[in-house]
Motif scaffolding. Sequence first.
Motif, PDB file in Angstrom:
ATOM      1  N   PRO A 252      19.762  89.770  30.746  1.00 27.25           N
ATOM      2  CA  PRO A 252      18.992  88.670  31.319  1.00 27.25           C
ATOM      3  C   PRO A 252      17.619  89.132  31.828  1.00 27.25           C
ATOM      4  CG  PRO A 252      21.201  88.763  32.276  1.00 27.25           C
ATOM      5  CD  PRO A 252      21.003  90.028  31.500  1.00 27.25           C
ATOM      6  N   SER A 253      16.629  88.272  31.662  1.00 26.22           N
ATOM      7  CA  SER A 253      15.299  88.497  32.222  1.00 26.22           C
ATOM      8  C   SER A 253      14.668  87.119  32.384  1.00 26.22           C
ATOM      9  CB  SER A 253      14.470  89.351  31.261  1.00 26.22           C
ATOM     10  OG  SER A 253      13.220  89.629  31.826  1.00 26.22           O
ATOM     11  N   ILE A 254      14.216  86.814  33.586  1.00 21.64           N
ATOM     12  CA  ILE A 254      13.729  85.465  33.935  1.00 21.64           C
ATOM     13  C   ILE A 254      14.754  84.439  33.411  1.00 21.64           C
ATOM     14  CG2 ILE A 254      11.693  83.979  34.107  1.00 21.64           C
ATOM     15  CD1 ILE A 254       9.914  86.127  33.278  1.00 21.64           C
ATOM     16  N   ASN A 255      14.243  83.318  32.796  1.00 17.56           N
ATOM     17  CA  ASN A 255      15.199  82.329  32.282  1.00 17.56           C
ATOM     18  C   ASN A 255      15.338  82.426  30.767  1.00 17.56           C
ATOM     19  OD1 ASN A 255      12.503  81.261  32.203  1.00 17.56           O
ATOM     20  ND2 ASN A 255      13.327  79.258  31.720  1.00 17.56           N
ATOM     21  N   ASP A 256      15.069  83.611  30.210  1.00 23.36           N
ATOM     22  CA  ASP A 256      15.254  83.806  28.770  1.00 23.36           C
ATOM     23  C   ASP A 256      16.736  83.757  28.413  1.00 23.36           C
ATOM     24  OD1 ASP A 256      12.570  84.181  28.900  1.00 23.36           O
ATOM     25  OD2 ASP A 256      12.538  86.165  27.980  1.00 23.36           O
ATOM     26  N   VAL A 257      17.024  83.181  27.252  1.00 19.46           N
ATOM     27  CA  VAL A 257      18.415  83.089  26.820  1.00 19.46           C
ATOM     28  C   VAL A 257      18.876  84.476  26.353  1.00 19.46           C
ATOM     29  CG1 VAL A 257      17.939  82.449  24.394  1.00 19.46           C
ATOM     30  CG2 VAL A 257      20.047  81.649  25.502  1.00 19.46           C
ATOM     31  N   THR A 258      20.115  84.827  26.675  1.00 21.76           N
ATOM     32  CA  THR A 258      20.644  86.128  26.240  1.00 21.76           C
ATOM     33  C   THR A 258      21.543  85.937  25.020  1.00 21.76           C
ATOM     34  OG1 THR A 258      22.611  85.972  27.622  1.00 21.76           O
ATOM     35  CG2 THR A 258      20.665  87.029  28.606  1.00 21.76           C
ATOM     36  N   TYR A 259      21.828  87.061  24.384  1.00 26.32           N
ATOM     37  CA  TYR A 259      22.679  87.078  23.192  1.00 26.32           C
ATOM     38  C   TYR A 259      24.056  86.425  23.451  1.00 26.32           C
ATOM     39  CZ  TYR A 259      25.927  89.729  20.145  1.00 26.32           C
ATOM     40  OH  TYR A 259      26.937  90.114  19.327  1.00 26.32           O
ATOM     41  N   PRO A 260      24.798  86.806  24.512  1.00 31.86           N
ATOM     42  CA  PRO A 260      26.102  86.147  24.742  1.00 31.86           C
ATOM     43  C   PRO A 260      25.949  84.650  25.043  1.00 31.86           C
ATOM     44  CG  PRO A 260      25.869  88.107  26.148  1.00 31.86           C
ATOM     45  CD  PRO A 260      24.534  87.871  25.493  1.00 31.86           C
ATOM     46  N   GLU A 261      24.889  84.282  25.788  1.00 35.54           N
ATOM     47  CA  GLU A 261      24.690  82.862  26.120  1.00 35.54           C
ATOM     48  C   GLU A 261      24.429  82.042  24.858  1.00 35.54           C
ATOM     49  OE1 GLU A 261      22.705  83.466  30.574  1.00 35.54           O
ATOM     50  OE2 GLU A 261      21.424  83.348  28.806  1.00 35.54           O
ATOM     51  N   LEU A 262      23.630  82.603  23.951  1.00 37.32           N
ATOM     52  CA  LEU A 262      23.264  81.854  22.742  1.00 37.32           C
ATOM     53  C   LEU A 262      24.471  81.668  21.820  1.00 37.32           C
ATOM     54  CD1 LEU A 262      21.086  80.368  21.243  1.00 37.32           C
ATOM     55  CD2 LEU A 262      20.256  82.538  20.311  1.00 37.32           C
ATOM     56  N   ILE A 263      25.329  82.677  21.749  1.00 39.32           N
ATOM     57  CA  ILE A 263      26.566  82.550  20.953  1.00 39.32           C
ATOM     58  C   ILE A 263      27.397  81.386  21.498  1.00 39.32           C
ATOM     59  CG2 ILE A 263      28.801  83.655  20.482  1.00 39.32           C
ATOM     60  CD1 ILE A 263      27.279  86.314  20.203  1.00 39.32           C
ATOM     61  N   GLU A 264      27.492  81.319  22.817  1.00 43.06           N
ATOM     62  CA  GLU A 264      28.290  80.265  23.458  1.00 43.06           C
ATOM     63  C   GLU A 264      27.669  78.879  23.223  1.00 43.06           C
ATOM     64  OE1 GLU A 264      29.668  78.937  27.911  1.00 43.06           O
ATOM     65  OE2 GLU A 264      29.020  81.014  27.631  1.00 43.06           O
ATOM     66  N   ILE A 265      26.342  78.786  23.345  1.00 44.60           N
ATOM     67  CA  ILE A 265      25.648  77.510  23.136  1.00 44.60           C
ATOM     68  C   ILE A 265      25.915  76.989  21.718  1.00 44.60           C
ATOM     69  CG2 ILE A 265      23.334  76.493  22.795  1.00 44.60           C
ATOM     70  CD1 ILE A 265      22.397  78.369  25.144  1.00 44.60           C
ATOM     71  N   ILE A 266      25.762  77.873  20.733  1.00 51.27           N
ATOM     72  CA  ILE A 266      25.910  77.444  19.337  1.00 51.27           C
ATOM     73  C   ILE A 266      27.359  77.043  19.045  1.00 51.27           C
ATOM     74  CG2 ILE A 266      25.796  78.223  16.930  1.00 51.27           C
ATOM     75  CD1 ILE A 266      23.231  79.781  17.799  1.00 51.27           C
ATOM     76  N   SER A 267      28.313  77.786  19.623  1.00 48.85           N
ATOM     77  CA  SER A 267      29.719  77.417  19.360  1.00 48.85           C
ATOM     78  C   SER A 267      30.025  76.049  19.969  1.00 48.85           C
ATOM     79  CB  SER A 267      30.671  78.493  19.878  1.00 48.85           C
ATOM     80  OG  SER A 267      30.745  78.440  21.277  1.00 48.85           O
ATOM     81  N   LYS A 268      29.365  75.700  21.078  1.00 45.08           N
ATOM     82  CA  LYS A 268      29.578  74.373  21.678  1.00 45.08           C
ATOM     83  C   LYS A 268      28.901  73.265  20.866  1.00 45.08           C
ATOM     84  CE  LYS A 268      30.273  75.736  26.500  1.00 45.08           C
ATOM     85  NZ  LYS A 268      29.600  75.937  27.806  1.00 45.08           N
ATOM     86  N   LEU A 269      27.787  73.588  20.222  1.00 40.19           N
ATOM     87  CA  LEU A 269      27.051  72.567  19.473  1.00 40.19           C
ATOM     88  C   LEU A 269      27.652  72.304  18.081  1.00 40.19           C
ATOM     89  CD1 LEU A 269      23.334  73.489  20.305  1.00 40.19           C
ATOM     90  CD2 LEU A 269      24.598  71.496  21.131  1.00 40.19           C
ATOM     91  N   LYS A 270      28.369  73.285  17.556  1.00 41.62           N
ATOM     92  CA  LYS A 270      28.975  73.108  16.219  1.00 41.62           C
ATOM     93  C   LYS A 270      30.176  72.174  16.318  1.00 41.62           C
ATOM     94  CE  LYS A 270      28.140  77.687  14.161  1.00 41.62           C
ATOM     95  NZ  LYS A 270      28.837  78.956  13.882  1.00 41.62           N
ATOM     96  N   ASP A 271      30.406  71.386  15.260  1.00 44.75           N
ATOM     97  CA  ASP A 271      31.607  70.547  15.236  1.00 44.75           C
ATOM     98  C   ASP A 271      32.788  71.351  14.675  1.00 44.75           C
ATOM     99  OD1 ASP A 271      31.406  70.621  12.469  1.00 44.75           O
ATOM    100  OD2 ASP A 271      30.576  68.603  12.289  1.00 44.75           O
ATOM    101  N   GLU A 272      33.929  70.685  14.484  1.00 43.61           N
ATOM    102  CA  GLU A 272      35.139  71.416  14.058  1.00 43.61           C
ATOM    103  C   GLU A 272      35.005  71.973  12.638  1.00 43.61           C
ATOM    104  OE1 GLU A 272      35.670  67.006  13.370  1.00 43.61           O
ATOM    105  OE2 GLU A 272      34.931  68.313  14.963  1.00 43.61           O
TER     106      GLU A 272
END
Length: 365
Positions: A252-272
């Motif tokens: 983490p640095s400032i409010n930049d997205v991190t690698y683990p956060e981005l993996i989680e975001i994309i898995s939530k946005l994908k459908d089944e």
Amino acid sequence: MESSSPAVPFPLLQTPIETNYRACTIPYRFETDNPRKATPVEIQWIDLFLNSVPSFRQRAETDPTVPDAPAKAEKFAQRYTAMLEEMKKNPESYGGPPDCILLCRLREVILRELGFVDIFKRVKDEENAKAMTLFEGVVKLNDAIEDEAKRAENLVRGILAGNIFDLGSARLAEMFAKDGMSFLASCQNLVPRPWVIDDLDAFKLKWTQKTWKKAVIFVDNSGADVILGILPFARELLRRGTQVILAANDLPSINDVTYPELIEIISKLKDENGQLVGVDATGLIVANSGNDLPVIDLASVSPELAFMASDADFVVLEGMGRAIETNLYARFKCDSIKIGMVKHPEVAQFLGGRLYDCVFKFNEV
């Protein structure tokens, strides 16, 4: 994939890197300057970092993961301020002379030494949750634009509008605290073109004539920036048959997205079915860039990213830290875009543009 190996140069930089690449865009000093006396530009930039200390201290004070956070936040403010003041007197102190990478690095080192790992975590989580609810609406608006060139322009404007969500800028942190930010209003309120660097017309033409086989996108902030700006653009590339690697920070640095956060975001946005609003996302990969700052030195990335990117034919650097304050003049072996919003008066002055002006630099090989 986690990175624990020593960093390597990004393979798409033009070689030899020693003579072709310098990470920092704005020269704070020249060879003729007295090494023991801070230059006016160094003082200007040290002051910019000094001005951001109160907003960082405020975030740190309320970090629920750190025992005794207020006292430690005060210690951070005192230590970082003292370092910066010392650099004004002796620019060679603390590994100087200073540049934007060193000034960011020192701030992160002090925060981490005091136990502050991610002082923007709460606001990142809130903004990600908010932006995720808007994702489908934003991509459907893009999908409704039939003209390919116009759709490309709309996606670019979305990236620039999303890039406003940057709490590293003292001014924007203040605005944000007051009333949050509306993504769609930001899209409509970009400064009028031509922007300070504006290759958008050339890019739109290329977009209608060419598809790339593999793109590497260096992402920037959490929230609207990555979710409503970068991901709709990445989804459009996927739809056109391009494989997409999103390179995100290791730590983490400032409010930049991190690698683990981005993996989680994309898995939530994908459908089944593994789709992003109807587009197959099997060609989308999140990579750990190996970076831990809001700026990036491409001479030093994770071996995993270097391996995955070696055969890419399109590089996108996004955000003021990665695409303007560093890497604006970086030369690549393939087509590239540097895109971001100018959020510091000092950067606007250097570029000869306006505050909140936009940079869209497109280089064809």
